[in-house]
Design a protein around this motif. Structure first.
Motif, PDB file in Angstrom:
ATOM      1  N   ARG A 134       0.857  -1.194   0.000  1.00 39.83           N
ATOM      2  CA  ARG A 134       0.000   0.000   0.000  1.00 39.83           C
ATOM      3  C   ARG A 134       0.885   1.234   0.000  1.00 39.83           C
ATOM      4  O   ARG A 134       1.948   1.266   0.600  1.00 39.83           O
ATOM      5  CB  ARG A 134      -0.960   0.030   1.181  1.00 39.83           C
ATOM      6  N   ASP A 135       0.421   2.250  -0.700  1.00 34.55           N
ATOM      7  CA  ASP A 135       1.180   3.496  -0.809  1.00 34.55           C
ATOM      8  C   ASP A 135       0.737   4.481   0.263  1.00 34.55           C
ATOM      9  O   ASP A 135      -0.402   4.465   0.729  1.00 34.55           O
ATOM     10  CB  ASP A 135       0.962   4.141  -2.190  1.00 34.55           C
ATOM     11  N   GLY A 136       1.655   5.364   0.651  1.00 40.58           N
ATOM     12  CA  GLY A 136       1.280   6.512   1.464  1.00 40.58           C
ATOM     13  C   GLY A 136       1.321   6.327   2.965  1.00 40.58           C
ATOM     14  O   GLY A 136       0.852   7.209   3.689  1.00 40.58           O
ATOM     15  N   LEU A 137       1.849   5.205   3.465  1.00 41.41           N
ATOM     16  CA  LEU A 137       1.931   5.036   4.917  1.00 41.41           C
ATOM     17  C   LEU A 137       2.980   5.997   5.473  1.00 41.41           C
ATOM     18  O   LEU A 137       4.157   5.917   5.129  1.00 41.41           O
ATOM     19  CB  LEU A 137       2.296   3.601   5.277  1.00 41.41           C
ATOM     20  N   ARG A 138       2.539   6.883   6.345  1.00 39.19           N
ATOM     21  CA  ARG A 138       3.448   7.799   7.036  1.00 39.19           C
ATOM     22  C   ARG A 138       3.844   7.159   8.355  1.00 39.19           C
ATOM     23  O   ARG A 138       2.975   6.849   9.178  1.00 39.19           O
ATOM     24  CB  ARG A 138       2.760   9.145   7.284  1.00 39.19           C
ATOM     25  N   ALA A 139       5.118   6.931   8.560  1.00 36.20           N
ATOM     26  CA  ALA A 139       5.605   6.302   9.792  1.00 36.20           C
ATOM     27  C   ALA A 139       6.388   7.324  10.596  1.00 36.20           C
ATOM     28  O   ALA A 139       7.363   7.899  10.108  1.00 36.20           O
ATOM     29  CB  ALA A 139       6.488   5.107   9.462  1.00 36.20           C
ATOM     30  N   VAL A 140       5.952   7.557  11.825  1.00 39.08           N
ATOM     31  CA  VAL A 140       6.591   8.552  12.677  1.00 39.08           C
ATOM     32  C   VAL A 140       6.964   7.923  14.010  1.00 39.08           C
ATOM     33  O   VAL A 140       6.282   7.018  14.492  1.00 39.08           O
ATOM     34  CB  VAL A 140       5.684   9.787  12.902  1.00 39.08           C
ATOM     35  N   ALA A 141       8.048   8.384  14.586  1.00 45.07           N
ATOM     36  CA  ALA A 141       8.514   7.871  15.874  1.00 45.07           C
ATOM     37  C   ALA A 141       8.555   9.010  16.878  1.00 45.07           C
ATOM     38  O   ALA A 141       8.954  10.141  16.546  1.00 45.07           O
ATOM     39  CB  ALA A 141       9.902   7.255  15.732  1.00 45.07           C
ATOM     40  N   VAL A 142       8.139   8.725  18.094  1.00 46.40           N
ATOM     41  CA  VAL A 142       8.146   9.749  19.135  1.00 46.40           C
ATOM     42  C   VAL A 142       8.775   9.179  20.405  1.00 46.40           C
ATOM     43  O   VAL A 142       8.532   8.016  20.764  1.00 46.40           O
ATOM     44  CB  VAL A 142       6.720  10.261  19.434  1.00 46.40           C
ATOM     45  N   LEU A 143       9.595   9.970  21.042  1.00 44.89           N
ATOM     46  CA  LEU A 143      10.221   9.581  22.299  1.00 44.89           C
ATOM     47  C   LEU A 143       9.166   9.652  23.403  1.00 44.89           C
ATOM     48  O   LEU A 143       8.619  10.718  23.695  1.00 44.89           O
ATOM     49  CB  LEU A 143      11.390  10.518  22.605  1.00 44.89           C
ATOM     50  N   ASN A 144       8.863   8.507  23.994  1.00 47.50           N
ATOM     51  CA  ASN A 144       7.850   8.421  25.046  1.00 47.50           C
ATOM     52  C   ASN A 144       8.512   7.930  26.328  1.00 47.50           C
ATOM     53  O   ASN A 144       9.571   7.303  26.299  1.00 47.50           O
ATOM     54  CB  ASN A 144       6.735   7.468  24.623  1.00 47.50           C
ATOM     55  N   LEU A 145       7.906   8.244  27.469  1.00 48.68           N
ATOM     56  CA  LEU A 145       8.489   7.902  28.767  1.00 48.68           C
ATOM     57  C   LEU A 145       9.904   8.475  28.884  1.00 48.68           C
ATOM     58  O   LEU A 145      10.803   7.874  29.478  1.00 48.68           O
ATOM     59  CB  LEU A 145       8.525   6.380  28.954  1.00 48.68           C
ATOM     60  N   ALA A 146      10.089   9.641  28.282  1.00 51.15           N
ATOM     61  CA  ALA A 146      11.401  10.285  28.294  1.00 51.15           C
ATOM     62  C   ALA A 146      11.755  10.745  29.701  1.00 51.15           C
ATOM     63  O   ALA A 146      10.875  11.029  30.525  1.00 51.15           O
ATOM     64  CB  ALA A 146      11.412  11.484  27.345  1.00 51.15           C
ATOM     65  N   ASP A 147      13.060  10.822  29.966  1.00 52.42           N
ATOM     66  CA  ASP A 147      13.513  11.348  31.249  1.00 52.42           C
ATOM     67  C   ASP A 147      13.029  12.792  31.383  1.00 52.42           C
ATOM     68  O   ASP A 147      13.092  13.564  30.428  1.00 52.42           O
ATOM     69  CB  ASP A 147      15.033  11.294  31.341  1.00 52.42           C
ATOM     70  N   PRO A 148      12.545  13.194  32.567  1.00 53.79           N
ATOM     71  CA  PRO A 148      11.970  14.525  32.734  1.00 53.79           C
ATOM     72  C   PRO A 148      12.926  15.682  32.442  1.00 53.79           C
ATOM     73  O   PRO A 148      12.511  16.731  31.964  1.00 53.79           O
ATOM     74  CB  PRO A 148      11.517  14.548  34.198  1.00 53.79           C
ATOM     75  N   GLY A 149      14.201  15.504  32.706  1.00 54.73           N
ATOM     76  CA  GLY A 149      15.134  16.606  32.515  1.00 54.73           C
ATOM     77  C   GLY A 149      15.372  16.933  31.055  1.00 54.73           C
ATOM     78  O   GLY A 149      15.500  16.039  30.219  1.00 54.73           O
ATOM     79  N   ASN A 150      15.447  18.214  30.717  1.00 52.64           N
ATOM     80  CA  ASN A 150      15.683  18.631  29.342  1.00 52.64           C
ATOM     81  C   ASN A 150      17.091  18.288  28.864  1.00 52.64           C
ATOM     82  O   ASN A 150      17.352  18.224  27.664  1.00 52.64           O
ATOM     83  CB  ASN A 150      15.452  20.141  29.191  1.00 52.64           C
ATOM     84  N   GLN A 151      18.013  18.089  29.791  1.00 49.56           N
ATOM     85  CA  GLN A 151      19.406  17.837  29.425  1.00 49.56           C
ATOM     86  C   GLN A 151      19.782  16.354  29.513  1.00 49.56           C
ATOM     87  O   GLN A 151      20.957  16.020  29.566  1.00 49.56           O
ATOM     88  CB  GLN A 151      20.325  18.660  30.359  1.00 49.56           C
ATOM     89  N   SER A 152      18.798  15.473  29.504  1.00 43.18           N
ATOM     90  CA  SER A 152      19.058  14.044  29.635  1.00 43.18           C
ATOM     91  C   SER A 152      19.904  13.527  28.474  1.00 43.18           C
ATOM     92  O   SER A 152      19.529  13.668  27.306  1.00 43.18           O
ATOM     93  CB  SER A 152      17.741  13.275  29.693  1.00 43.18           C
ATOM     94  N   THR A 153      21.019  12.895  28.810  1.00 44.70           N
ATOM     95  CA  THR A 153      21.867  12.282  27.785  1.00 44.70           C
ATOM     96  C   THR A 153      21.158  11.116  27.122  1.00 44.70           C
ATOM     97  O   THR A 153      21.254  10.926  25.898  1.00 44.70           O
ATOM     98  CB  THR A 153      23.187  11.810  28.407  1.00 44.70           C
ATOM     99  N   ASP A 154      20.419  10.319  27.912  1.00 48.68           N
ATOM    100  CA  ASP A 154      19.709   9.176  27.353  1.00 48.68           C
ATOM    101  C   ASP A 154      18.667   9.622  26.320  1.00 48.68           C
ATOM    102  O   ASP A 154      18.527   8.994  25.259  1.00 48.68           O
ATOM    103  CB  ASP A 154      19.020   8.376  28.459  1.00 48.68           C
ATOM    104  N   ASN A 155      17.933  10.690  26.640  1.00 49.79           N
ATOM    105  CA  ASN A 155      16.949  11.212  25.688  1.00 49.79           C
ATOM    106  C   ASN A 155      17.619  11.611  24.379  1.00 49.79           C
ATOM    107  O   ASN A 155      17.168  11.257  23.284  1.00 49.79           O
ATOM    108  CB  ASN A 155      16.236  12.437  26.263  1.00 49.79           C
TER     109      ASN A 155
END
Length: 216
Positions: A134-155
């Motif tokens: 099938r044509d047109g499948l848009r696949a997107v990834a989002v970081l979920n359960l991310a570490d709360p800190g904005n400066q997280s190295t893991d994130n």
């Protein structure tokens, strides 16, 4: 629009996102159908709690963990709804594969853990297979359960790794690990409906929602 929230890796928060997005869509006035394609039935449980508590708007929800049944039901009933959101995955299942072929958008949540990022390679292969039929499948990834800190190295490291997987569009709308999300889903609510409110949680899910549905 048909959106599947899925991953072959469990424990990445896909049900929370699927329930939240379905409720947000309903709150905007859309007629939405939430399909639980996971044998655990967590999304169906959340919506049942919502119904038992008399929370409006109500959400239509059905459970189809078998791919053949899921495909047939969506094909037969899709015209009755403005949007369909499918909660599928936790493993490579017939429901997940059927959902990918039916969907306009695949949303893949991943956590900032190395084995979660590695699992995206499995999802990438399934995306390739779906796109071959099938044509047109848009696949997107989002970081979920991310570490709360904005400066997280893991994130940051997880986000950088996902950007290297060509099958996915990385969404710059991380959802951080907040108690409000689990509390809301457990009550069949979105964080917008939860009291007391958590503004940061609301802002995060709103940003993801706008990206997915192209809302300015």
């Amino acid at each position: 629009m048909i959106i599947t929230v899925g991953n072959t890796k469990g424990g990445v928060g896909k049900t929370t996102l699927a329930v939240s997005l379905a409720i947000l869509r309903a709150l905007s006035g859309r007629d939405v159908w939430l399909i639980d394609g996971d044998r655990q039935g967590t999304a169906q449980t959340a919506i049942s709690i919502r119904s038992e508590n008399g929370v409006a708007p109500g959400i239509a929800c059905a459970t189809y963990p078998d791919g053949t049944t899921l495909r047939a039901q969506v094909q037969q009933q899709a015209d009755k709804f403005d949007d369909i959101i499918i909660d599928a995955g936790g493993r490579d299942s017939t429901a997940l594969r059927a959902a990918l072929v039916l969907s306009d958008v695949l949303l893949v949540p991943f956590a900032p853990r190395s084995y979660d990022v590695w699992a995206l390679e499995d999802m990438a292969k399934l995306v390739d297979e779906a796109r071959s039929v099938r044509d047109g499948l848009r696949a997107v990834a989002v970081l979920n359960l991310a570490d709360p800190g904005n400066q997280s190295t893991d994130n940051a490291e997880a986000a950088a790794a996902v950007k290297e997987v060509s099958q996915f569009e990385y969404l710059p709308t991380p959802i951080r690990r907040r108690k409000a999300f689990s509390n809301a889903t457990g009550a069949g609510l979105s964080v917008q409906e939860l009291k007391p409110t958590d503004k940061k949680a609301i802002d995060e899910i709103n940003e993801l929602y706008k990206y997915l549905f192209n809302i300015k």
